[in-house]
Design a protein around this motif. Structure first.
Motif, PDB file in Angstrom:
ATOM      1  N   ALA A  77       0.832  -1.206   0.000  1.00  0.00           N
ATOM      2  CA  ALA A  77       0.000   0.000   0.000  1.00  0.00           C
ATOM      3  C   ALA A  77       0.868   1.258   0.000  1.00  0.00           C
ATOM      4  O   ALA A  77       0.607   2.217  -0.734  1.00  0.00           O
ATOM      5  N   LYS A  78       1.896   1.259   0.817  1.00  0.00           N
ATOM      6  CA  LYS A  78       2.782   2.426   0.901  1.00  0.00           C
ATOM      7  C   LYS A  78       3.459   2.702  -0.439  1.00  0.00           C
ATOM      8  O   LYS A  78       3.603   3.866  -0.844  1.00  0.00           O
ATOM      9  N   LYS A  79       3.852   1.642  -1.130  1.00  0.00           N
ATOM     10  CA  LYS A  79       4.557   1.809  -2.395  1.00  0.00           C
ATOM     11  C   LYS A  79       3.672   2.431  -3.461  1.00  0.00           C
ATOM     12  O   LYS A  79       4.139   3.220  -4.294  1.00  0.00           O
ATOM     13  N   GLN A  80       2.381   2.120  -3.453  1.00  0.00           N
ATOM     14  CA  GLN A  80       1.496   2.668  -4.491  1.00  0.00           C
ATOM     15  C   GLN A  80       1.392   4.181  -4.398  1.00  0.00           C
ATOM     16  O   GLN A  80       1.053   4.855  -5.382  1.00  0.00           O
ATOM     17  N   LEU A  81       1.683   4.743  -3.216  1.00  0.00           N
ATOM     18  CA  LEU A  81       1.622   6.195  -3.050  1.00  0.00           C
ATOM     19  C   LEU A  81       2.652   6.912  -3.903  1.00  0.00           C
ATOM     20  O   LEU A  81       2.499   8.104  -4.210  1.00  0.00           O
ATOM     21  N   ASP A  82       3.704   6.199  -4.295  1.00  0.00           N
ATOM     22  CA  ASP A  82       4.715   6.824  -5.157  1.00  0.00           C
ATOM     23  C   ASP A  82       4.117   7.271  -6.489  1.00  0.00           C
ATOM     24  O   ASP A  82       4.640   8.195  -7.122  1.00  0.00           O
ATOM     25  N   ILE A  83       3.038   6.610  -6.912  1.00  0.00           N
ATOM     26  CA  ILE A  83       2.385   7.007  -8.166  1.00  0.00           C
ATOM     27  C   ILE A  83       1.840   8.425  -8.035  1.00  0.00           C
ATOM     28  O   ILE A  83       2.007   9.261  -8.934  1.00  0.00           O
ATOM     29  N   ALA A  84       1.205   8.697  -6.901  1.00  0.00           N
ATOM     30  CA  ALA A  84       0.668  10.046  -6.672  1.00  0.00           C
ATOM     31  C   ALA A  84       1.800  11.065  -6.601  1.00  0.00           C
ATOM     32  O   ALA A  84       1.710  12.166  -7.171  1.00  0.00           O
ATOM     33  N   ARG A  85       2.855  10.704  -5.915  1.00  0.00           N
ATOM     34  CA  ARG A  85       3.983  11.634  -5.786  1.00  0.00           C
ATOM     35  C   ARG A  85       4.605  11.940  -7.147  1.00  0.00           C
ATOM     36  O   ARG A  85       5.028  13.071  -7.416  1.00  0.00           O
ATOM     37  N   LYS A  86       4.652  10.929  -8.013  1.00  0.00           N
ATOM     38  CA  LYS A  86       5.287  11.104  -9.321  1.00  0.00           C
ATOM     39  C   LYS A  86       4.520  12.065 -10.218  1.00  0.00           C
ATOM     40  O   LYS A  86       5.116  12.903 -10.906  1.00  0.00           O
ATOM     41  N   TYR A  87       3.194  11.955 -10.220  1.00  0.00           N
ATOM     42  CA  TYR A  87       2.401  12.721 -11.191  1.00  0.00           C
ATOM     43  C   TYR A  87       1.795  14.001 -10.619  1.00  0.00           C
ATOM     44  O   TYR A  87       1.160  14.756 -11.348  1.00  0.00           O
ATOM     45  N   ALA A  88       1.957  14.235  -9.323  1.00  0.00           N
ATOM     46  CA  ALA A  88       1.436  15.473  -8.731  1.00  0.00           C
ATOM     47  C   ALA A  88       2.365  16.631  -9.094  1.00  0.00           C
ATOM     48  O   ALA A  88       3.558  16.612  -8.788  1.00  0.00           O
ATOM     49  N   GLY A  89       1.818  17.654  -9.735  1.00  0.00           N
ATOM     50  CA  GLY A  89       2.620  18.794 -10.152  1.00  0.00           C
ATOM     51  C   GLY A  89       2.796  19.801  -9.034  1.00  0.00           C
ATOM     52  O   GLY A  89       2.130  19.735  -7.991  1.00  0.00           O
ATOM     53  N   ALA A  90       3.663  20.759  -9.270  1.00  0.00           N
ATOM     54  CA  ALA A  90       3.911  21.813  -8.286  1.00  0.00           C
ATOM     55  C   ALA A  90       2.656  22.621  -8.007  1.00  0.00           C
ATOM     56  O   ALA A  90       2.490  23.198  -6.920  1.00  0.00           O
ATOM     57  N   ASP A  91       1.751  22.656  -8.986  1.00  0.00           N
ATOM     58  CA  ASP A  91       0.499  23.403  -8.815  1.00  0.00           C
ATOM     59  C   ASP A  91      -0.579  22.593  -8.107  1.00  0.00           C
ATOM     60  O   ASP A  91      -1.699  23.068  -7.933  1.00  0.00           O
TER      61      ASP A  91
END
Length: 552
Positions: free
Chosen positions: A333-347
């Motif tokens: 579960a923790k690892k899947q959060l990296d997907i959000a971190r990768k595609y979340a922009g500065a905005d």
């Protein structure tokens, strides 16, 4: 020259070592220490299927009827003995009706009536979940999926008497039998058609409250049958076609199971299988197979399903207090959060264009659906749900950045996607309005309760709003109605959508249903659609979790 030659050799060796090291790093399995344990637990939780022998209740004739589902209906005919007691040569094309949807194995007996068998007999069996499957020609096949999914089997009988079990597992209510070839010098008949039906379900859920409307009772009954048929040794997405475990179906089936059969071992088996068969990089594969040995559909990654694994695990731990399973699967579960971190922009906005190029982003079988809004909303939802899971497990310190990231994405969604003038959320460069975007903006908490109610009440009046393509997205629309406190609208929506399938004769709920297009198929040929599909079973969840809304 010698100096240059040696220098080249040294460079070659150095480069080779570096490449090998890089390949080794890339190939490193981050779950190496867990996989075998996860797969063993998946096997330990594998249920033993119950088997029930079923007999046909009679014969039916398929007739064209423009008012019937997909233009065909089954009309009651003679009793089954009329098939058994006569020459089959006079009955080719006969259809036996089992009276209910079944998943399992078909057996029949064939024997001579007169003369001596001097040549093989060739028969064609066609199995159908709905009447149209037995009435529409399969060939030339126009579909986008394998023709072999269609349930027609040719059986050649070289010796009589014989009792034959068709080796392929089937899912059907009806079976049509046709004669393709036989000698004119002897006669034969078919008897003892039976079906060995299988499911992992062993319990009977409590009935609904006295006074529950007949329609709600019918929807619940069909939903329970749908779930039961899909609960085999995993939560199958459909017992006729695909016949595997998908994360999106697991989530919805597990919700329905919590409020009905309560087979939590099956839920755990599915969690562990998906974890054990995930990619070496730790990211989940969207679907897995059980046989001949457990394996994933390599390369099939579905972004929204990765997030839903986390949501499903959180719901399971919250419902059962099984923290051991939660803790063992927490690394996934923790690892899947990296997907959000990768595609979340500065905005604060998810880069849905880039994500769409690098992933299969699904959300719905709906052509033209813009997925910016749904992706933004689901990401916020998954972040918050995963943090709730972390709190249940005492792991908040490992994901301390998540609340701030979720808030950043939530605030950005409201700023960029909410159209105050219309009172609706939009998606993409064309500002598309869809049921999917409203649902995920509401479930994620981006919309306030007042904004949620306003948006959902306005939707039916938007002429170009993109409607759900099937029961999968309709589930999330239903969940949004309930989350918004629109109880009356939720009950009405459930009765209009799933109730419409009941009115059209559904024994189980369908993979795809568009009230305005009964022939709709994502695969370009509607007989290959699944007519008993896991993601369609969730009325069971709604009706039983919210009795004040649906059972009054």
């Amino acid at each position: 020259m010698a100096l240059n030659h040696n220098h080249s050799k040294i460079c070659f060796v150095a480069v080779t070592c570096m490449l090998l090291f890089t390949a080794s790093v890339k190939a490193q399995d981050i779950y190496a220490q867990y996989r075998q344990s996860w797969l063993k637990k998946a096997e330990d939780f594998k249920p033993k299927l119950t088997e029930t022998v079923k007999q046909p209740i009679g014969l039916v004739k398929m007739e064209k009827d423009a008012s019937a589902f997909q233009g065909w209906k089954a009309v009651k005919g003679n009793g089954i003995d009329s098939l058994y007691n006569q020459s089959f040569k006079k009955q080719s094309g006969v259809v036996a009706d089992f009276g209910e949807h079944l998943t399992g194995y078909c057996t029949f007996t064939i024997n001579t009536l007169r003369g001596t068998q001097d040549a093989p007999v060739r028969l064609k069996f066609t199995f159908g979940e709905v009447p149209a499957e037995l009435s529409v020609p399969f060939d030339p096949y126009p579909g986008g999926l394998s023709r072999a999914w269609l349930q027609d089997e040719i059986i050649t009988v070289t010796e009589m008497p014989a009792t034959i079990t068709i080796p392929r597992r089937l899912a059907c209510r009806y079976v049509k039998i046709e004669l393709l070839g036989a000698s004119s010098y002897f006669d034969f008949h078919i008897t003892k058609i039976q079906f060995k039906a299988t499911t992992s379900v062993t319990t009977t859920p409590a009935g609904l409250a006295a006074g529950t409307s007949p329609m709600i009772n019918d929807i619940d009954r069909v939903g329970l049958t749908t779930l039961k048929e899909c609960m085999q040794t995993v939560y199958e997405d459909g017992p006729k076609r695909d016949r595997r475990l998908w994360i999106g179906d697991l989530y919805l089936e597990s919700l329905a199971n919590m409020y009905s059969f309560k087979n939590y071992d099956l839920t755990r088996r599915c969690f562990y299988l998906l974890a054990g068969l995930s990619g070496d990089d730790g990211i989940l594969i969207s679907n897995v197979f059980e046989t001949p040995e457990p394996h994933a559909q390599v390369g099939n990654r579905l972004l929204d399903y990765c997030f839903l694994y986390n949501v499903a695990l959180k719901e399971y731990v919250a419902a059962t207090n099984d923290k051991q399973t939660g803790l063992e699967l927490w690394p996934v579960a923790k690892k899947q959060l990296d997907i959000a971190r990768k595609y979340a922009g500065a905005d604060g906005m998810m880069d849905y264009v880039k994500a769409g190029k690098e992933w299969w982003v699904f959300f719905d079988w709906k052509d033209g659906l813009d997925k910016q809004g749904p992706l933004q909303g689901l990401t916020v939802y998954a972040l918050n749900q995963t943090y709730q899971l972390a709190k249940l497990l005492g792991k908040e310190n490992e994901v301390a950045d998540i609340p701030a990231l979720a808030k950043k994405l939530k605030d950005a969604a409201h700023k960029n996607l909410y159209d105050k003038k219309q009172g609706l959320f939009v998606s993409g460069t064309d500002k598309q309005i869809s049921y999917g975007t409203q649902a995920w903006m509401i479930l994620s908490g981006v919309a306030s309760k007042a904004e949620a109610q306003k948006a959902l009440k306005a939707l039916p009046g938007v002429a170009n709003a993109v409607h759900p393509g099937g029961p999968y997205m309709y589930h999330y629309y239903m969940a949004a109605l309930i989350e918004s406190g629109l109880k009356t609208e939720a009950k009405e929506a459930l009765q209009n959508y799933w109730g419409d399938m009941v009115k059209k004769g559904a024994d189980t709920f369908w993979e795809v249903y568009d009230p305005n297009d009964e022939l709709k198929s994502p695969y370009n040929f509607y007989p290959v659609n699944s007519y008993c599909h896991a993601w369609s079973c969730t009325p069971v969840y709604f009706i039983r979790k919210y009795p004040d809304t649906f059972q009054n």
